[in-house]
Design an enzyme around this catalytic site. Structure first.
Site, PDB file in Angstrom:
ATOM      1  N   ASP A 297      48.520  48.710  39.433  1.00 10.03           N
ATOM      2  CA  ASP A 297      47.469  47.560  39.234  1.00 10.03           C
ATOM      3  C   ASP A 297      48.238  46.482  38.600  1.00 10.03           C
ATOM      4  O   ASP A 297      48.820  45.667  39.081  1.00 10.03           O
ATOM      5  CB  ASP A 297      46.363  47.970  38.877  1.00 10.03           C
TER       6      ASP A 297
ATOM      7  N   GLU B 179      39.627  59.112  33.295  1.00 12.81           N
ATOM      8  CA  GLU B 179      40.604  58.390  34.206  1.00 12.81           C
ATOM      9  C   GLU B 179      42.042  58.218  33.379  1.00 12.81           C
ATOM     10  O   GLU B 179      42.820  58.560  34.075  1.00 12.81           O
ATOM     11  CB  GLU B 179      39.839  57.188  34.745  1.00 12.81           C
TER      12      GLU B 179
HETATM   13  C1  6A9 Z   1      36.780  48.857  42.690  1.00 14.01           C
HETATM   14  C2  6A9 Z   1      34.179  49.349  42.022  1.00 14.01           C
HETATM   15  C3  6A9 Z   1      31.095  50.820  41.501  1.00 14.01           C
HETATM   16  C4  6A9 Z   1      42.761  52.519  40.186  1.00 14.01           C
HETATM   17  O1  6A9 Z   1      41.845  56.340  41.402  1.00 14.01           O
HETATM   18  C5  6A9 Z   1      41.484  55.192  42.410  1.00 14.01           C
HETATM   19  C6  6A9 Z   1      42.455  53.957  42.010  1.00 14.01           C
HETATM   20  C7  6A9 Z   1      44.064  54.360  42.034  1.00 14.01           C
HETATM   21  O2  6A9 Z   1      44.521  54.777  43.187  1.00 14.01           O
HETATM   22  C8  6A9 Z   1      44.733  53.398  41.327  1.00 14.01           C
HETATM   23  O3  6A9 Z   1      46.170  53.456  41.149  1.00 14.01           O
HETATM   24  N1  6A9 Z   1      41.886  53.522  40.907  1.00 14.01           N
HETATM   25  C9  6A9 Z   1      44.199  52.736  39.962  1.00 14.01           C
HETATM   26  O4  6A9 Z   1      44.889  51.964  39.426  1.00 14.01           O
HETATM   27  C10 6A9 Z   1      40.428  53.290  40.934  1.00 14.01           C
HETATM   28  C11 6A9 Z   1      40.354  52.051  41.827  1.00 14.01           C
HETATM   29  C12 6A9 Z   1      38.697  51.647  42.030  1.00 14.01           C
HETATM   30  C13 6A9 Z   1      38.731  50.263  42.699  1.00 14.01           C
HETATM   31  C14 6A9 Z   1      37.072  50.288  43.276  1.00 14.01           C
HETATM   32  C15 6A9 Z   1      35.016  48.985  42.935  1.00 14.01           C
HETATM   33  C16 6A9 Z   1      33.302  50.146  42.458  1.00 14.01           C
HETATM   34  O5  6A9 Z   1      32.063  49.851  41.405  1.00 14.01           O
END
Ligand code: 6A9
Length: 785
Positions: free
Chosen positions: A521, A755
């Site tokens: 990100d 996380e």
């Molecule tokens: C946004 C919000 C209820 C961010 O673990 C999943 C991902 C990874 O693949 C990525 O590397 N996470 C990491 O930087 C989380 C991403 C969540 C996006 C959703 C919407 C929902 O609100």
């Protein structure tokens, strides 16, 4: 016109599935072919619920709320961080036969258990056992309501059977995949003895326009006109499902209406309740799966779970304490209990159409990063998930990979974030829904495949070897296209260089434009995104990909020369250094149009005459660039710089390894007592916000997927000859101990696996529970890399 015709053909191509035979047979998840995996806790987005691995499955679930002491209704159903539960998660879950979950609400603890039993032609029976006990010191034991529900999803039907006017004793029903079935709600008993407890009953029988509406329907039906009176002396009002009138809006909506029934039981803790699902085709059932029969079955399943866990991971043998072993079991169980079966369509945008369009309908059997915050499939997360799951149940891994690869387009693209079905969609703000067909995400499935192949090659005489070949053969043409897609669409400006597409536009609104596609990100990249960029992490992913494709082609007797040539070229450490080594920083870096002289400043607003400053809209932060960018190495030090080491690209005698190991152990850079931080503490962007609303994410915090790769790499370099073998081995021991101690401590203190972890305090942060890649802690404890 010809151009228009071409555009529409190309835009259709973007949403056309790959033509090679599917990895999964059309009926592979049906009760006929895979009865033992038909029913499961495949609804990770709810606290407790089950469905079958079929597109329009009948679903079952549980909602609950506490009564009387609470004035506002706190209905629990879908996993929400906002519910503020002190903890919830599976303590044991074997992925197939049973699971046991503990949920700590404010005053009481619920244990939700399921056990399955095969029989008949439709996936057999199951029983739930829910127990509640008080854990607060409040003088009165809390009264709570459990709402058990059954809902169809556009096919099948349900009949509610009522006794004594208000008690829904059982539901009978029928659906395409389940045939006839019966669900019986037993009366609550005192925890241990089998005597019935006083309870009040209510039910709701209605129609729902979709599974995403169930919570609202229950909420809108509640009224506080019922009387709970366990003895003649005590009487109090309680809230229960009553009648439900769909809002006018919903009546106009032309969604198909499906059956929805709710059985509410209101009871004081402690209690125990059982719910039995019995398949109509199961004729020779020896007895009902309840009471002492269930207890015995559960004891047997727990025992074999414990044995298998120790045999697979050997934590006890390694000297971990019983509490640490339980923590390891919870981590694994939550990943398995987080497996979902989703069905629906992604919404995608390609450069060839003006509007977002639907991707073909499809099914996805996948683990999820977080049951509360993002209960859906994420491409690069899934590779990490399957590294753990493979050790426990390689069949799950094969099926998950198969589902993901069956969603690949003819062009070789797989949507990064899979938001399939109404329920999944209801959790995602609209601006995050559309997936772009030009965007990649790290191809971590190659990590899983490489391990898989190494394992096969090491045991060529084992039965798995022959059994795996047909699976690999079906996967192969899809992987070929996948590889080609990365190799061409993500190519960089120089031969053998690579560039992530899809960086944020509007560069001047952010301190550094994000690169969501890389998975990292907001990790700092070139300050001014351009086509001149090249990214070292993607380069290394391509080394892994070409290395794996070479071995796979070899193993299958397919032409491997092309892959091997790519691999030979990319793995040449001098090319890597030429493209990515910064002599100034003594580290591997991205390259691009870059300046370090950026900062966020209040937007300059000229105050019109006659107006006061405070009457103006709040000023935004915008980026100010003090020195013009130029083509150069992006001098950031952090996870991205480690990739040649993380993915074993560096030869063991490489001097660069020395620099990397130095950076790793330097507390002013990457080392912390809790794991490696994502960005050097000395980096100018370290812990900097990206906008006033966007706090740092991959700019310092400790992430467990990358720490897992770091341990795996240290383990690798400490087990092959080379000048840095000993350093690697020492660092390995220390880093492993730090990470295990911290995640365990945080779990113990907060009830959750997180996380990310703070690099300054070690505290868990971000979404929770996060038992996606953070659950790799089990492999770290077991030293399985
Ligand atoms: C946004 C919000 C209820 C961010 O673990 C999943 C991902 C990874 O693949 C990525 O590397 N996470 C990491 O930087 C989380 C991403 C969540 C996006 C959703 C919407 C929902 O609100």
């Amino acid at each position: 016109s010809y151009t228009l015709y071409m555009r529409s053909a190309l835009s259709r191509r973007a949403v056309t599935l790959h033509p090679s035979p599917r990895v999964l047979d059309a009926n592979s998840t049906t009760a006929a072919v895979s009865p033992e995996r038909f029913w499961g806790s495949y609804r990770p987005q709810v606290y407790f619920g089950m469905k079958t691995r079929s597109p329009k499955s009948v679903v079952t679930g549980l909602m609950w709320m506490s009564q009387i002491l609470d004035n506002d209704v706190k209905l629990r159903h879908t996993c929400e961080q906002g519910d503020g539960l002190s903890s919830f998660g599976w303590l044991m879950h074997d992925g197939v036969n049973f699971g046991m979950q503990q949920i700590r609400d404010t005053e009481f603890t619920l244990t939700t258990t399921f056990v399955k039993r095969l029989g008949g032609e439709h996936g057999g029976d199951w029983t739930w056992r829910i127990t509640g006990r008080q854990h607060s010191t409040a003088p009165h034991a809390p009264v709570i309501s459990l709402m058990f529900y059954v809902a169809t999803d556009t096919q099948g039907s349900l009949q509610a059977h009522i006794e004594n006017r208000t008690r829904l004793s059982h539901v009978t029903g029928t659906s395409e995949e389940l045939g006839d079935f019966k669900i019986t709600f037993k009366k609550p008993t005192n925890r241990e003895e089998a005597t019935n407890k006083y309870a009040s009953y209510n039910y709701l029988q209605t129609l729902s326009p979709g599974l995403d509406q169930l919570t609202d329907i229950v909420k809108n039906s509640l009224s506080r006109r019922f009387v709970f009176s366990p003895s003649s002396a005590e009487k109090s009002l309680y809230i229960a499902v009553d009648t439900y009138r769909p809002p006018l809006q919903a009546q106009k909506d032309n969604r198909v209406q499906s059956d929805f029934v709710v059985h509410q039981v209101t009871v004081q803790v402690p209690f125990q309740i059982e719910v039995l699902f019995e398949s109509g085709s199961f004729h020779d059932r020896p007895n009902q799966l309840k009471g002492s029969v269930l207890t015995e079955e559960l004891t047997r399943l727990k025992l074999s779970y414990n044995e298998k866990f120790e045999k697979t991971f050997g934590l006890q043998n390694k000297g971990f304490t019983p509490a640490q072993v339980r923590f390891g079991k919870a981590a694994l169980s939550n990943m398995l209990g987080g497996m979902g079966y989703f069905f629906g369509q992604s919404v995608v945008r390609s450069p060839y159409s003006e509007h977002a369009i639907f991707y073909p309908e499809g099914a996805l059997f996948t683990a999820v990063p977080s049951r509360s915050f993002f209960p859906r499939g994420f491409l690069w997360d899934e590779g990490f998930h399957q590294l753990l799951i493979r050790k426990w149940d390689p069949q799950v891994t094969r099926e998950a990979l198969a589902h993901w690869l069956d969603l690949i387009s003819v062009e070789g693209w797989i949507p990064r974030e899979q938001i399939l079905g109404d329920e999944a969609l209801s959790k995602v703000p609209s601006e995050f829904v559309v997936q772009h067909t030009e965007n990649a995400n790290p191809p971590t499935f190659f990590l899983v495949l490489e391990e898989f192949l190494e394992h096969l090659e090491a045991h060529p005489d084992a039965p798995q070897f022959r059994n795996s070949l047909p699976f690999l053969r079906r996967l192969y043409p899809r992987l070929q296209t996948w590889f080609e897609w990365y190799n061409t669409t993500q190519a960089g400006p120089l031969p053998s260089s690579y560039r992530w597409r899809g960086r944020d536009k509007d560069t001047n609104l952010f301190l550094n434009a994000k690169t969501l596609t890389s998975g990292l990100d907001d990790y700092p990249r070139a300050s001014h995104p351009s086509e001149d960029e090249r990214h070292v992490d993607l380069y290394c992913w391509m080394v892994l990909a070409s290395r794996t494709m070479t071995s796979m082609a070899r193993l299958l007797g397919e032409p491997h020369q092309e892959y091997e040539r790519t691999y030979q070229t990319l793995s040449n450490n001098s090319l890597l250094s030429e493209l990515h080594w910064s002599e100034q920083l003594h580290a591997f870096c991205d390259y691009g149009n870059h300046t370090q002289a950026v900062s966020l400043q209040q937007e300059k607003v000229v105050v019109p005459p006659g107006q006061m400053r405070h009457q103006l809209p709040v000023k935004r932060l915008v980026r100010s660039v003090r020195k013009a960018p130029k083509l150069q190495y992006v001098n950031a030090l952090g996870y991205v710089s480690l990739f040649p080491f993380l993915l074993h690209v560096l030869t063991p005698d490489s001097q660069k390894l020395e620099h990397i190991l130095k950076d790793i152990q330097d507390p002013a850079r990457l080392w912390t007592p809790y794991g490696l931080r994502s960005l050097s503490r000395s980096d100018p962007i370290y812990m900097k916000r990206n906008t006033e609303h966007d706090p740092p994410y991959w700019r310092g915090a400790i992430w467990i997927n990358i720490n897992y790769l770091a341990l795996r790499a240290l383990h690798h370099y400490s087990s092959i000859d080379g000048p840095y073998q000993e350093t690697a081995s020492d660092l390995y021991q220390e880093l492993r101990t730090n990470i295990i101690n911290n995640i365990y401590k945080q779990y113990h203190e907060t009830g959750y696996i997180w996380e990310q972890y703070s690099d300054s305090t070690g505290r868990g942060q971000g979404s929770h529970p996060f038992t996606g890649w953070s659950a790799l802690i089990v492999l770290i404890m077991a030293e399985e890399y």
